[in-house]
Each structure stands twice: as C-alpha cells, then as structure tokens.
Design an enzyme around this catalytic site. Structure first.
Site, mmCIF file in Angstrom:
data_model
loop_
_atom_site.group_PDB
_atom_site.id
_atom_site.type_symbol
_atom_site.label_atom_id
_atom_site.label_comp_id
_atom_site.label_asym_id
_atom_site.label_seq_id
_atom_site.Cartn_x
_atom_site.Cartn_y
_atom_site.Cartn_z
ATOM 1 N N THR A 108 62.790 -49.225 15.246
ATOM 2 C CA THR A 108 61.371 -48.890 15.242
ATOM 3 C C THR A 108 60.911 -48.549 13.828
ATOM 4 O O THR A 108 61.686 -48.052 13.019
ATOM 5 C CB THR A 108 61.083 -47.690 16.165
ATOM 6 O OG1 THR A 108 61.816 -46.545 15.694
ATOM 7 C CG2 THR A 108 61.506 -48.002 17.592
ATOM 8 N N GLY B 290 60.385 -32.720 13.383
ATOM 9 C CA GLY B 290 61.345 -31.625 13.300
ATOM 10 C C GLY B 290 62.392 -31.855 14.367
ATOM 11 O O GLY B 290 62.105 -32.413 15.440
ATOM 12 N N GLY B 291 63.653 -31.465 14.081
ATOM 13 C CA GLY B 291 64.758 -31.824 14.956
ATOM 14 C C GLY B 291 64.555 -31.553 16.428
ATOM 15 O O GLY B 291 64.665 -32.432 17.274
ATOM 16 N N GLY C 114 79.500 -45.436 12.770
ATOM 17 C CA GLY C 114 79.587 -45.009 14.157
ATOM 18 C C GLY C 114 79.620 -43.510 14.328
ATOM 19 O O GLY C 114 78.979 -42.764 13.593
ATOM 20 N N ASP D 183 54.964 -35.564 10.792
ATOM 21 C CA ASP D 183 55.514 -36.728 10.114
ATOM 22 C C ASP D 183 54.444 -37.808 9.982
ATOM 23 O O ASP D 183 53.907 -38.279 10.985
ATOM 24 C CB ASP D 183 56.704 -37.295 10.893
ATOM 25 C CG ASP D 183 57.954 -36.460 10.715
ATOM 26 O OD1 ASP D 183 58.158 -35.943 9.599
ATOM 27 O OD2 ASP D 183 58.735 -36.335 11.677
ATOM 28 N N GLU E 189 77.270 -33.091 6.376
ATOM 29 C CA GLU E 189 77.155 -31.693 6.807
ATOM 30 C C GLU E 189 78.524 -31.104 7.117
ATOM 31 O O GLU E 189 78.788 -29.937 6.818
ATOM 32 C CB GLU E 189 76.236 -31.608 8.023
ATOM 33 C CG GLU E 189 74.770 -31.874 7.678
ATOM 34 C CD GLU E 189 73.908 -32.187 8.886
ATOM 35 O OE1 GLU E 189 72.681 -32.227 8.724
ATOM 36 O OE2 GLU E 189 74.469 -32.421 9.988
ATOM 37 N N ASP F 261 68.286 -37.677 15.558
ATOM 38 C CA ASP F 261 67.615 -36.937 16.632
ATOM 39 C C ASP F 261 67.610 -37.744 17.929
ATOM 40 O O ASP F 261 67.739 -37.184 19.025
ATOM 41 C CB ASP F 261 66.183 -36.595 16.227
ATOM 42 C CG ASP F 261 66.132 -35.610 15.072
ATOM 43 O OD1 ASP F 261 67.091 -34.847 14.894
ATOM 44 O OD2 ASP F 261 65.119 -35.607 14.337
ATOM 45 N N ARG G 166 54.444 -27.557 7.660
ATOM 46 C CA ARG G 166 54.625 -28.556 6.610
ATOM 47 C C ARG G 166 54.237 -29.961 7.065
ATOM 48 O O ARG G 166 54.149 -30.250 8.268
ATOM 49 C CB ARG G 166 56.079 -28.563 6.123
ATOM 50 C CG ARG G 166 57.086 -28.929 7.192
ATOM 51 C CD ARG G 166 58.499 -28.880 6.666
ATOM 52 N NE ARG G 166 59.454 -29.128 7.751
ATOM 53 C CZ ARG G 166 60.664 -29.659 7.569
ATOM 54 N NH1 ARG G 166 61.068 -29.997 6.360
ATOM 55 N NH2 ARG G 166 61.478 -29.835 8.599
ATOM 56 N N ALA H 174 58.617 -43.451 14.279
ATOM 57 C CA ALA H 174 58.755 -43.693 15.712
ATOM 58 C C ALA H 174 60.204 -43.468 16.131
ATOM 59 O O ALA H 174 61.140 -43.771 15.376
ATOM 60 C CB ALA H 174 58.315 -45.108 16.049
#
Length: 312
Positions: A287, A39-40, A227, A14, A189, A254, A90, A291
């Site tokens: 942040t 990445g997660g 929330g 990232d 999702e 995350d 990636r 970050a």
C-alpha cells in the site's frame, strides 16, 4: 470478549504525499495527500479492526492537532479513550519521490509530557477489563522511563496479557522489570537492548534468553526482508518474508503486530498467528504512504505462507 486495548503515548498524525523530486532550498510541490491517525498502538487498533476484531485505542492528545487526531479516529470508526496533554500532538510526513521511487520520512519528536499527565492512563488501566493490552510506539519526551513497566505490571496484576512493542527505555526498562506475554523488537532494537550487533545465531540466543528469563512468553524479532523469528518455551520458529513489490515500508511492523494480536486473541496458535503477521506485513508494503494492510490482501497472502522452519 472485551476489545483489545492499545496504548499510544506518543501518537501522530501521519501525512503522506508524492512529489516528482525532493530537492533542498526549492519548494517541493506535493500531491495525493492523505491523512491517517498514527502511532504504534493506534495502528495496531486499526489493523485489528480491519481484520474483523474489536479494539479500543487509549492515547494522549493535545492542541488542535489532538482534535484532528480524534476526528481521524472517528472517521476510521475506532473506539477510543483520549487523555489530554498541554502540548500539541505531533505531525509526521512521508514523501514518495516519483522519479527515483525513494521514500522520505520526517518523524517529529513530539510533545513534552509530564508524569502527572500519564497518571490518568494508569488509573484507567487499573479499572479496565480488556484481556489483551498492547503498548506500542515510542515514549514521549518527559515520560518516566518505567512508565510502560508500570502499565505492564498493572495489566498483568488483573490477569491481562500485556504486549510490548517499543524501543530504548520503553523496551529495556519494561523487559528488565516486568513480565510480558509478547514482545516484538526489530533486529536493531534487540541489538540496542543487548548492547551489540547480532548475527542470526545471536538473535536466536538473545530471543531465547528473554523467554528463559521469564521476561516474555513470546519474542517475535522482525528482520525486515529476511523475515521473522519467534521464540517461545516450545522452541524457535523461523519464517521468511513474503517477497512482494514494495510501495511503502510505513506501517509494516504495526500491521505485523496487529495481525498477530488479532489471531492470538481469537485463539490461534502462536505459529499460525506468526503466519498471519507475516502476511499482514507484506500486505502493508503493497500500500502507498501511510496506508496499512487490507483484510482481503492479508488473507490472500496468508494462504501463500508456509509453516515456517522450527530451528530449535
């Protein structure tokens, strides 16, 4: 206790930066660049470690960018298991536009990964003794749609608690085939999973249905600024978001999940873990760029969270 094992099948480097104005055609000069391993699952491992827990990151990596990812994790002091792939890891970009406050996110699809490149990950899981296994992030191109379901079955068979945070086939196939301890879908999702838009009541009913079917013991549905909702066999708890100045939305989900896993692994109740997750998600948006949350800010915000409303 053995560390939390996180799985990231489509990790990323990232890169975050700032620009005065983002315009087409013109060169956009950026500044204040920062590079983070992403990445997660990797982000979850970073958060667990930041909060004082132990985590180990399992991930796929290829090419020169894969070596850079490993170097970034070394600098972050994250224990890890890297499995090689043929194509390069990636790179994703986030640019904050100073004049408008808008954030632009460019997320690459990532490498093509063959089923044979995933087999070493499954072999490792069969021998691992980690009590918590967290699979988080998107599936790489070429991965079998049931790969996370197979990982869940492998982990659960040896007594681990499996946590799922994915989308598309990674979410749908796993929930329909395996049994997980915790799943964390976003509202979008969950709607994609059920095949239609959901209002507040629909979200609650869909989450409860997953618990009653045995697909998951805990279902935490993140609702952004509205929330989060947590469904379990004991009912449903609704907790509002903490309203803080938003510097970047990157990593909030995350951070939420990483804090929940940290708390659950320490023996906290699901409701208390939910509170810590909400605090971590809020700390992350404070942040800049890529970050994640910081421990001091998380604990400060945790003290400000309520107990949540039990609505069912």
């Amino acid at each position: 206790m053995a560390p939390v094992l996180t799985i990231t099948l489509n990790p990323t480097i990232d890169i975050a930066s700032e620009a005065d104005l983002v315009r087409p055609t013109h060169k956009v000069r950026t500044s204040d660049e920062r590079y983070d391993p992403g990445g997660g699952g990797i982000n979850v491992a970073r958060v667990v470690t930041e909060l004082g827990g132990e985590a180990e990151a399992l991930f796929l990596a290829g090419g020169a960018t894969g070596a850079l990812l490993d170097d970034l994790l070394e600098k972050a002091r994250i224990p890890r298991r890297s499995f090689p792939i043929a194509e390069p890891t990636r790179i994703s970009f986030t640019v904050h536009e100073r004049k408008t406050g808008l954030e632009y996110r460019f997320v690459a699809a990532g490498p093509m990964v063959g089923p044979e490149e995933l087999e070493p990950c499954l072999a490792f899981l069969r021998e691992a003794d980690n009590p918590w296994v967290v699979a988080s992030g998107s599936l790489p191109r070429g991965a079998p749609p049931d790969i996370l379901a197979r990982m869940a079955e492998t982990a659960v068979a040896r007594g681990a608690r499996f946590v799922l945070d994915s989308s598309g086939d990674g979410l749908a196939v796993t929930l329909r085939r395996a049994r997980v301890f915790l799943v964390k879908p976003s509202r979008g999702e969950l709607e994609h999973f059920v095949g239609g838009q959901l209002d507040e009541r629909g979200i609650r009913e869909a989450a409860v249905a997953l618990v009653r079917s045995g697909a998951a013991e805990l279902v935490a549905v993140t609702l952004g600024a509205e929330g989060v909702l947590l469904a379990s066999a004991g009912g449903v708890v609704r907790m509002p978001a903490l309203h803080v100045p938003v510097h970047s939305a990157v990593g909030a989900g995350d951070s939420f999940l990483g804090a929940m896993i940290f708390a659950l692994a320490q023996g906290w109740t699901p409701e208390e873990a939910l509170r810590l997750g909400v605090a971590a998600g809020a700390a992350a948006v404070l942040t800049p760029g890529t970050a994640l949350c910081g421990r001091e800010e998380v604990m400060r915000l945790y003290a400000e969270t309520g107990q949540g409303e039990r609505i069912a």
